[in-house]
Design an enzyme around this catalytic site. Sequence first.
Site, PDB file in Angstrom:
ATOM      1  N   GLU A  98      -9.353 -10.652  -7.644  1.00  0.00           N
ATOM      2  CA  GLU A  98      -8.227  -9.354  -7.367  1.00  0.00           C
ATOM      3  C   GLU A  98      -7.375  -9.451  -8.620  1.00  0.00           C
ATOM      4  O   GLU A  98      -6.899  -8.495  -8.984  1.00  0.00           O
ATOM      5  CB  GLU A  98      -8.016  -9.553  -6.117  1.00  0.00           C
ATOM      6  N   TYR A 129     -12.061  -3.294  -3.469  1.00  0.00           N
ATOM      7  CA  TYR A 129     -12.929  -2.928  -2.147  1.00  0.00           C
ATOM      8  C   TYR A 129     -14.115  -3.050  -1.920  1.00  0.00           C
ATOM      9  O   TYR A 129     -14.893  -2.587  -1.153  1.00  0.00           O
ATOM     10  CB  TYR A 129     -12.076  -1.900  -1.525  1.00  0.00           C
ATOM     11  N   LYS A 165       0.767  -1.207   0.063  1.00  0.00           N
ATOM     12  CA  LYS A 165      -0.028  -0.168   0.017  1.00  0.00           C
ATOM     13  C   LYS A 165       0.871   1.359   0.027  1.00  0.00           C
ATOM     14  O   LYS A 165       2.150   1.214   0.153  1.00  0.00           O
ATOM     15  CB  LYS A 165      -0.980  -0.221   1.377  1.00  0.00           C
ATOM     16  N   ASN A 199      -1.756  -0.227   7.012  1.00  0.00           N
ATOM     17  CA  ASN A 199      -0.989  -1.319   7.695  1.00  0.00           C
ATOM     18  C   ASN A 199      -0.239  -2.140   6.434  1.00  0.00           C
ATOM     19  O   ASN A 199       0.024  -3.254   6.630  1.00  0.00           O
ATOM     20  CB  ASN A 199      -2.256  -2.269   8.169  1.00  0.00           C
ATOM     21  N   HIS A 218      -1.973  -5.445   1.590  1.00  0.00           N
ATOM     22  CA  HIS A 218      -3.165  -6.260   1.161  1.00  0.00           C
ATOM     23  C   HIS A 218      -2.974  -7.716   0.635  1.00  0.00           C
ATOM     24  O   HIS A 218      -1.747  -7.772   0.067  1.00  0.00           O
ATOM     25  CB  HIS A 218      -4.001  -5.458   0.071  1.00  0.00           C
TER      26      HIS A 218
END
Length: 138
Positions: A133, A52, A12, A119, A122
Amino acid sequence: MSELQQTLVLVKPDGVKRNLIGEIIRRCEAKGYVVLDLKKIQPSRALLEEHYAEHVGKPFFEPLVEFMLSGDVVAIRLEGHGVIDGFRSLAGSTNPTSAAPGTIRGDLGREWGTKVVQNLVHGSDSPESAERELGLWF
Ligand code: IDP
Ligand code: MG
């Protein structure tokens, strides 16, 4: 025994900005997983909203999309037996404050007081998610 699988890993924007791309890939490779494909991109809002989709309507959805739009993302096609659960295990739990030491989120992440928890990574959470995905990002 787990079958040979592929999963989508994303570094990310927080991981990219903190120069942790190499450290995150190092942990995947040290575990024995194989990087089959990799690219650094600035994702579109449309891609992120598809990615998402399960979180549409949740209070953190818009902050999550904004955060993912805030910088480059590295998308990785990672392969190995059991890699879908295996990478989730390497990543650690969603909240980096409570993620176990030894995991990517536990060792390298923390809370910063932002609306969406940052965080670092993913990872797809099931074979169905992985297929969906990987199709979106590659
Ligand atoms: P995961 O990344 O561990 O699979 P998900 O529940 O799929 O977690 O949530 C997607 C992302 O949305 C998380 O990685 C995190 O960045 C953010 N997020 C999830 N739940 C919350 C929350 O309760 N507050 C703030 N951000 C959240
Ligand atoms: Mg998830």
